[in-house]
Design a protein around this motif. Structure first.
Motif, PDB file in Angstrom:
ATOM      1  N   GLU A  99      33.838  98.580  37.914  1.00  0.00           N
ATOM      2  CA  GLU A  99      33.246  97.179  37.931  1.00  0.00           C
ATOM      3  C   GLU A  99      32.871  96.795  36.373  1.00  0.00           C
ATOM      4  OE1 GLU A  99      29.759  95.054  39.531  1.00  0.00           O
ATOM      5  OE2 GLU A  99      31.057  94.795  40.839  1.00  0.00           O
ATOM      6  N   CYS A 100      33.474  96.030  35.754  1.00  0.00           N
ATOM      7  CA  CYS A 100      33.191  95.789  34.473  1.00  0.00           C
ATOM      8  C   CYS A 100      33.089  94.325  34.120  1.00  0.00           C
ATOM      9  CB  CYS A 100      34.251  96.417  33.693  1.00  0.00           C
ATOM     10  SG  CYS A 100      36.148  96.269  34.223  1.00  0.00           S
ATOM     11  N   ARG A 101      32.581  94.053  32.813  1.00  0.00           N
ATOM     12  CA  ARG A 101      32.385  92.436  32.334  1.00  0.00           C
ATOM     13  C   ARG A 101      32.716  92.695  30.937  1.00  0.00           C
ATOM     14  NH1 ARG A 101      26.445  90.810  33.447  1.00  0.00           N
ATOM     15  NH2 ARG A 101      27.424  88.798  33.340  1.00  0.00           N
ATOM     16  N   PRO A 102      33.297  91.517  30.253  1.00  0.00           N
ATOM     17  CA  PRO A 102      33.540  91.685  28.824  1.00  0.00           C
ATOM     18  C   PRO A 102      32.266  91.519  28.045  1.00  0.00           C
ATOM     19  CG  PRO A 102      34.638  89.738  30.065  1.00  0.00           C
ATOM     20  CD  PRO A 102      33.677  90.267  31.028  1.00  0.00           C
ATOM     21  N   ALA A 103      32.435  92.104  26.835  1.00  0.00           N
ATOM     22  CA  ALA A 103      31.141  92.338  25.958  1.00  0.00           C
ATOM     23  C   ALA A 103      30.416  91.145  25.804  1.00  0.00           C
ATOM     24  CB  ALA A 103      31.711  93.045  24.707  1.00  0.00           C
TER      25      ALA A 103
ATOM     26  N   LEU B 299      36.349  95.327  27.880  1.00  0.00           N
ATOM     27  CA  LEU B 299      35.537  95.410  29.049  1.00  0.00           C
ATOM     28  C   LEU B 299      34.412  96.397  28.923  1.00  0.00           C
ATOM     29  CD1 LEU B 299      38.542  94.994  31.582  1.00  0.00           C
ATOM     30  CD2 LEU B 299      36.792  93.464  31.011  1.00  0.00           C
ATOM     31  N   VAL B 300      33.353  96.308  29.528  1.00  0.00           N
ATOM     32  CA  VAL B 300      32.221  97.256  29.473  1.00  0.00           C
ATOM     33  C   VAL B 300      31.959  97.627  30.941  1.00  0.00           C
ATOM     34  CG1 VAL B 300      29.926  97.771  28.930  1.00  0.00           C
ATOM     35  CG2 VAL B 300      31.586  96.244  27.273  1.00  0.00           C
TER      36      VAL B 300
ATOM     37  N   LYS C  22      42.716 103.475  24.831  1.00  0.00           N
ATOM     38  CA  LYS C  22      42.506 102.232  24.145  1.00  0.00           C
ATOM     39  C   LYS C  22      41.409 101.429  24.961  1.00  0.00           C
ATOM     40  CE  LYS C  22      46.684 102.271  21.539  1.00  0.00           C
ATOM     41  NZ  LYS C  22      47.812 101.467  21.065  1.00  0.00           N
ATOM     42  N   PRO C  23      40.456 100.691  24.462  1.00  0.00           N
ATOM     43  CA  PRO C  23      39.711  99.814  25.202  1.00  0.00           C
ATOM     44  C   PRO C  23      40.416  98.802  25.805  1.00  0.00           C
ATOM     45  CG  PRO C  23      38.796 100.175  23.076  1.00  0.00           C
ATOM     46  CD  PRO C  23      40.393 100.750  22.909  1.00  0.00           C
ATOM     47  N   LEU C  24      40.215  98.467  26.862  1.00  0.00           N
ATOM     48  CA  LEU C  24      40.851  97.284  27.752  1.00  0.00           C
ATOM     49  C   LEU C  24      40.032  95.975  27.912  1.00  0.00           C
ATOM     50  CD1 LEU C  24      41.167  99.601  31.061  1.00  0.00           C
ATOM     51  CD2 LEU C  24      43.012  98.975  29.282  1.00  0.00           C
ATOM     52  N   MET C  25      40.941  94.986  27.974  1.00  0.00           N
ATOM     53  CA  MET C  25      40.605  93.750  28.125  1.00  0.00           C
ATOM     54  C   MET C  25      41.091  93.288  29.548  1.00  0.00           C
ATOM     55  SD  MET C  25      41.308  91.881  24.435  1.00  0.00           S
ATOM     56  CE  MET C  25      40.590  92.612  22.988  1.00  0.00           C
TER      57      MET C  25
ATOM     58  N   GLY D 190      27.664 101.286  30.220  1.00  0.00           N
ATOM     59  CA  GLY D 190      27.452 100.989  28.839  1.00  0.00           C
ATOM     60  C   GLY D 190      28.618 100.878  27.908  1.00  0.00           C
ATOM     61  N   TYR D 191      29.539 101.798  28.334  1.00  0.00           N
ATOM     62  CA  TYR D 191      30.655 101.922  27.294  1.00  0.00           C
ATOM     63  C   TYR D 191      31.970 101.380  27.649  1.00  0.00           C
ATOM     64  CZ  TYR D 191      27.996 106.159  25.821  1.00  0.00           C
ATOM     65  OH  TYR D 191      27.151 107.083  25.314  1.00  0.00           O
TER      66      TYR D 191
END
Length: 363
Positions: A323-327, A274-275, A289-292, A279-280
């Motif tokens: 608010e985020c979106r998958p890469a 998720l970005v 840890k990065p999230l999905m 932009g990060y």
């Protein structure tokens, strides 16, 4: 006038006639070789048929490796410059010195640099000159010394993209086409299987075998080189515009065809990460840890959460107030601006050709 091999070797008592397996060091391909030594003198170098690296073949440069041992003009000792003036018309005044003096001089200067500011040391390794070991050794040494000022000095910059991405994607520094199983090989500006690339003496045979087997070869290159002239299709392109064609191909494959391996992207890549709007990656506040986004539980989970079942590749979500979106969907959005028609104006390759090659490659 150069000396003959027999004139260079003074030991007349040596009595042998042997073939010694070794590796060529004239370029970074390092093909396997056999060296014929007779009465203490190297008389011939051949490829080693028992090795997969070279398959018994060796190029003209490899055969000339004998000069590394017997060339009368080769350097046999460190050289020291005695003329401090530097100009095209100035004689550097090189003189031979001992290894002890050379190492003492280098040590003294490097100690002074490190005490002052390690960043003043600049490393310029060469993959072609020192081999892969030399290239990576210089990088590791510079890191330990305290300087990040390292650049590739051998005239090509493949390391800026290929080696870094290859290391991230599959843990090796090189990329090679799997010619035993490949059905469609698309080559951008490289001499794969012809006059360049890795282990090209054996790759040429593998390329020939693949062509006989029925593999299609498409070469995108401004020049009708040795590989392009033997390809099923040569696609001339305006120099330096390969990236525009690649972006248009991605657009066709991802957006027009909607063609991709979702299972692979979810399991083996950062496509589901998720970005956020900055932009990060959006990260787990506790572990960082990065999230999905797990579609099964409709919640955000870090990438190695054992309960993660179905990471999202598209959509918009809210995780930890962001608010985020998958890469992956960001990639699709980015390439959507690159239509084959737009790329055609930049590359000179017809839009229909770009669209057709992208379709063939994906299928």
């Amino acid at each position: 006038m150069t000396q003959s091999v027999t004139e260079v070797v003074k030991d007349d008592t040596a009595q042998d006639d042997v073939w010694i397996p070794s590796a060529c060091a004239v370029c970074f391909n390092q093909c396997s070789i056999k060296v014929h030594r007779k009465n203490g003198v190297i008389v011939k170098i051949e490829g080693n048929p028992e090795s997969a690296i070279g398959m018994g073949r060796i190029c003209a440069k490899g055969m000339s490796g004998i000069n590394m041992v017997y060339d009368p003009s080769r350097l046999t000792a460190p050289l020291k410059r005695t003329n401090p003036k530097k100009d095209f018309n100035e004689d550097p005044g090189w003189v031979e010195i001992t290894w002890e003096e050379a190492l003492d001089t280098i040590t003294e200067k490097m100690k002074k640099i490190r005490a002052d500011d390690p960043r003043k040391l600049v490393g310029t390794p060469s993959t072609a000159g020192a081999g892969n070991f030399g290239f990576w050794f210089i990088n590791m040494f510079m890191s330990g010394f305290g300087s990040a000022n390292v650049f590739n000095s051998n005239g090509h910059q493949c390391g800026n993209a290929e080696h870094v991405l290859a290391g991230v994607m599959h843990g090796a520094i090189t990329t090679m086409p799997d010619l035993e199983f490949c059905e469609y090989l698309l080559v951008f500006g490289a001499g794969v299987g012809g006059h360049a690339y890795y282990a090209f003496t054996s790759l040429a045979q593998k390329m020939a075998d693949a062509r006989v087997r029925g593999m299609k070869l498409v070469v995108v290159d401004p020049v009708l080189n040795g590989v392009a002239e033997k390809a099923d299709e040569w696609v001339p392109i305006r120099p330096g515009t390969d990236g525009a064609m690649a972006m248009a191909m991605l657009n066709v494959i991802l957006n027009e065809m909607d063609h991709y391996d979702a299972a692979y992207l979810k399991e083996h890549t950062n496509a589901p990460y998720l970005v956020g709007p900055d932009g990060y990656y959006v990260r787990d506040p506790e572990g960082g840890k990065p999230l999905m986004w797990d579609l099964a539980d409709r919640s955000a989970k870090h990438y190695d959460d054992p309960s993660l079942r179905d990471p999202a590749l598209e959509g918009t979500y809210t995780a930890h107030g962001k608010e985020c979106r998958p890469a992956f969907v960001l990639l699709k959005d980015e390439v959507s601006a690159w239509s084959p028609e737009k790329a055609s104006e930049i590359t000179s390759v017809p839009a229909d050709t770009i669209r057709r090659i992208a379709t063939e490659f994906a299928q």
